[in-house]
Design a protein around this motif. Structure first.
Motif, PDB file in Angstrom:
ATOM      1  N   TRP A 101       0.438   3.396  12.101  1.00 17.02           N
ATOM      2  CA  TRP A 101       1.681   2.927  11.468  1.00 17.02           C
ATOM      3  C   TRP A 101       2.424   1.962  12.394  1.00 17.02           C
ATOM      4  O   TRP A 101       2.877   0.900  11.966  1.00 17.02           O
ATOM      5  CB  TRP A 101       2.606   4.100  11.113  1.00 17.02           C
ATOM      6  CG  TRP A 101       3.878   3.573  10.522  1.00 17.02           C
ATOM      7  CD1 TRP A 101       4.049   3.050   9.264  1.00 17.02           C
ATOM      8  CD2 TRP A 101       5.147   3.443  11.186  1.00 17.02           C
ATOM      9  NE1 TRP A 101       5.346   2.600   9.113  1.00 17.02           N
ATOM     10  CE2 TRP A 101       6.042   2.835  10.271  1.00 17.02           C
ATOM     11  CE3 TRP A 101       5.607   3.776  12.464  1.00 17.02           C
ATOM     12  CZ2 TRP A 101       7.370   2.566  10.595  1.00 17.02           C
ATOM     13  CZ3 TRP A 101       6.941   3.496  12.786  1.00 17.02           C
ATOM     14  CH2 TRP A 101       7.802   2.898  11.857  1.00 17.02           C
TER      15      TRP A 101
ATOM     16  N   HIS B  33      -2.739   7.948  12.549  1.00 16.43           N
ATOM     17  CA  HIS B  33      -1.574   8.042  11.663  1.00 16.43           C
ATOM     18  C   HIS B  33      -0.344   7.395  12.315  1.00 16.43           C
ATOM     19  O   HIS B  33       0.234   6.461  11.765  1.00 16.43           O
ATOM     20  CB  HIS B  33      -1.299   9.506  11.304  1.00 16.43           C
ATOM     21  CG  HIS B  33      -0.206   9.643  10.303  1.00 16.43           C
ATOM     22  ND1 HIS B  33      -0.396   9.375   8.961  1.00 16.43           N
ATOM     23  CD2 HIS B  33       1.097   9.976  10.446  1.00 16.43           C
ATOM     24  CE1 HIS B  33       0.742   9.544   8.319  1.00 16.43           C
ATOM     25  NE2 HIS B  33       1.665   9.908   9.194  1.00 16.43           N
TER      26      HIS B  33
ATOM     27  N   ASP C 104       3.314   4.109   0.902  1.00 18.62           N
ATOM     28  CA  ASP C 104       3.616   4.772   2.180  1.00 18.62           C
ATOM     29  C   ASP C 104       2.367   4.973   3.024  1.00 18.62           C
ATOM     30  O   ASP C 104       2.419   5.645   4.046  1.00 18.62           O
ATOM     31  CB  ASP C 104       4.218   6.168   1.919  1.00 18.62           C
ATOM     32  CG  ASP C 104       5.588   6.049   1.294  1.00 18.62           C
ATOM     33  OD1 ASP C 104       6.212   4.984   1.487  1.00 18.62           O
ATOM     34  OD2 ASP C 104       6.009   6.993   0.606  1.00 18.62           O
ATOM     35  N   ARG C 105       1.255   4.428   2.602  1.00 17.36           N
ATOM     36  CA  ARG C 105       0.011   4.745   3.288  1.00 17.36           C
ATOM     37  C   ARG C 105      -0.137   3.929   4.575  1.00 17.36           C
ATOM     38  O   ARG C 105       0.457   2.867   4.732  1.00 17.36           O
ATOM     39  CB  ARG C 105      -1.171   4.478   2.351  1.00 17.36           C
ATOM     40  CG  ARG C 105      -0.961   5.214   1.009  1.00 17.36           C
ATOM     41  CD  ARG C 105      -2.220   5.313   0.240  1.00 17.36           C
ATOM     42  NE  ARG C 105      -3.160   6.164   0.944  1.00 17.36           N
ATOM     43  CZ  ARG C 105      -4.467   6.139   0.747  1.00 17.36           C
ATOM     44  NH1 ARG C 105      -4.983   5.306  -0.113  1.00 17.36           N
ATOM     45  NH2 ARG C 105      -5.264   6.939   1.407  1.00 17.36           N
TER      46      ARG C 105
ATOM     47  N   GLU D  45      -5.811   4.355   7.695  1.00 19.68           N
ATOM     48  CA  GLU D  45      -6.236   5.577   6.989  1.00 19.68           C
ATOM     49  C   GLU D  45      -6.868   5.202   5.640  1.00 19.68           C
ATOM     50  O   GLU D  45      -7.807   5.850   5.189  1.00 19.68           O
ATOM     51  CB  GLU D  45      -5.058   6.535   6.814  1.00 19.68           C
ATOM     52  CG  GLU D  45      -4.611   7.112   8.147  1.00 19.68           C
ATOM     53  CD  GLU D  45      -3.507   8.149   8.037  1.00 19.68           C
ATOM     54  OE1 GLU D  45      -3.417   8.988   8.930  1.00 19.68           O
ATOM     55  OE2 GLU D  45      -2.721   8.114   7.062  1.00 19.68           O
ATOM     56  N   VAL D  46      -6.346   4.154   5.028  1.00 24.68           N
ATOM     57  CA  VAL D  46      -6.972   3.655   3.795  1.00 24.68           C
ATOM     58  C   VAL D  46      -8.386   3.178   4.110  1.00 24.68           C
ATOM     59  O   VAL D  46      -9.360   3.538   3.430  1.00 24.68           O
ATOM     60  CB  VAL D  46      -6.141   2.497   3.172  1.00 24.68           C
ATOM     61  CG1 VAL D  46      -6.853   1.906   1.970  1.00 24.68           C
ATOM     62  CG2 VAL D  46      -4.741   2.969   2.797  1.00 24.68           C
TER      63      VAL D  46
ATOM     64  N   ILE E 200       0.847  -1.207   0.000  1.00 25.60           N
ATOM     65  CA  ILE E 200       0.000   0.000   0.000  1.00 25.60           C
ATOM     66  C   ILE E 200       0.881   1.256   0.000  1.00 25.60           C
ATOM     67  O   ILE E 200       0.475   2.324   0.440  1.00 25.60           O
ATOM     68  CB  ILE E 200      -1.015   0.021   1.171  1.00 25.60           C
ATOM     69  CG1 ILE E 200      -0.313  -0.137   2.526  1.00 25.60           C
ATOM     70  CG2 ILE E 200      -2.081  -1.033   0.995  1.00 25.60           C
ATOM     71  CD1 ILE E 200      -1.236   0.112   3.725  1.00 25.60           C
TER      72      ILE E 200
ATOM     73  N   GLU F 179     -10.938   5.876   4.708  1.00 31.84           N
ATOM     74  CA  GLU F 179     -11.474   6.517   3.490  1.00 31.84           C
ATOM     75  C   GLU F 179     -12.637   5.726   2.904  1.00 31.84           C
ATOM     76  O   GLU F 179     -13.469   6.280   2.195  1.00 31.84           O
ATOM     77  CB  GLU F 179     -10.362   6.663   2.446  1.00 31.84           C
ATOM     78  CG  GLU F 179      -9.423   7.794   2.790  1.00 31.84           C
ATOM     79  CD  GLU F 179      -8.286   7.925   1.803  1.00 31.84           C
ATOM     80  OE1 GLU F 179      -8.348   7.318   0.706  1.00 31.84           O
ATOM     81  OE2 GLU F 179      -7.325   8.640   2.132  1.00 31.84           O
TER      82      GLU F 179
ATOM     83  N   SER G 159      -2.508   1.693   6.842  1.00 37.31           N
ATOM     84  CA  SER G 159      -3.642   0.851   6.446  1.00 37.31           C
ATOM     85  C   SER G 159      -4.979   1.357   6.999  1.00 37.31           C
ATOM     86  O   SER G 159      -5.988   1.382   6.293  1.00 37.31           O
ATOM     87  CB  SER G 159      -3.396  -0.599   6.854  1.00 37.31           C
ATOM     88  OG  SER G 159      -3.369  -0.722   8.256  1.00 37.31           O
TER      89      SER G 159
END
Ligand SMILES: NC(=O)c1ccc[n+]([C@@H]2O[C@H](COP(=O)([O-])OP(=O)(O)OC[C@H]3O[C@@H](n4cnc5c(N)ncnc54)[C@H](OP(=O)(O)O)[C@@H]3O)[C@@H](O)[C@H]2O)c1
Length: 216
Positions: free
Chosen positions: A184, A180, A107-108, A112-113, A105, A116, A110
């Protein structure tokens, strides 16, 4: 609490067992409809039932997301409006255990994905860092001192609710920070992922403090 669980596989079932044992009501949903879950919910007893995905969300105090990474967007799209719903994200961006299973994914983060996919939801990432057998062994009626469960999120009231849920199954929530940073740290590429044991809250906090040095 009334808890909706989207995903009735290994994670969904493990958490259902813990929640039902603690006296919560659980509504399970999968992709094949509630009738496909009848035998399973019977096994869990009167505190477990099945619904479609919107039915598991509606009226629940919080919702557990326990779907495979690649099917999560599709699963949550069944709900029109996620505004205000407290969601515990247990997902990891992997297709199977081991390094080969990692789904790129970039630098994202997970969660936060996932956030969305469900605008307005109050997401808390939890239960994702420890393989299910260790989680089940460390929590529930047999919970001992090795009972720490990491959680991350941006909404303090949502985290308080999830912390209470974790406490109700014999665990102690260890807050890793916002979605965030904590997301991470707890995510597949982060230093708290894949802990092959349950930790005491003190050990979990010490590990967190060391991990936080990496992001300072
Ligand atoms: N396994 C572990 O030790 C572990 C540890 C930490 C975190 N996790 C994470 O937990 C998540 C779930 O893993 P798992 O091992 O429980 O997966 P699993 O056993 O494959 O179960 C997945 C469940 O998701 C349901 N599902 C799939 N698509 C759906 C949709 N569109 N709508 C509603 N439900 C849908 C499936 O229903 P159908 O069968 O009807 O399709 C099934 O009940 C994953 O993201 C994983 O990375 C797993």
């Amino acid at each position: 609490m009334r808890i909706g669980i989207i995903g009735a596989g290994r994670m969904g079932q493990a958490l259902t067992g813990l929640f039902v044992e603690a006296g919560h009501d659980v509504v399970l949903a999968n992709s094949r409809g509630p009738q496909s879950l009848a035998a399973l919910t019977t096994q869990f007893g009167e505190h477990a039932s099945a619904a479609d995905v919107p039915g598991a969300v509606k009226g629940s105090d919080l919702v557990i997301l326990a779907t495979p990474w690649g099917r999560t967007a599709e699963a949550v799209s069944a709900v029109e409006d996620w505004s205000g719903v407290v969601v515990v994200d247990t997902t990891n961006n992997r297709s199977k255990p081991g390094p080969d299973g990692l789904i790129d994914i970039g630098d994202r983060i997970s969660s936060e994905v996932v956030a969305e996919f469900m605008p307005g939801a109050r997401l808390v990432k939890a239960f994702n860092t420890t393989p299910i057998p260790f989680l089940v062994k460390g929590l529930g009626a047999a919970a001992g001192e090795d009972n720490a469960v990491y959680m991350a999120g941006d909404d303090s009231d949502a985290k308080a609710l999830v912390g209470a849920l974790i406490a109700s199954v014999g665990g102690e929530a260890v807050d890793t920070g916002d979605l965030h940073t904590g997301g991470w740290l707890q995510g597949m590429s982060g230093p708290l992922a894949g802990t092959l044991e349950m930790l005491t809250p003190t050990d979990a906090r010490n590990r967190l403090a060391k991990a936080l040095e990496l992001v300072r």
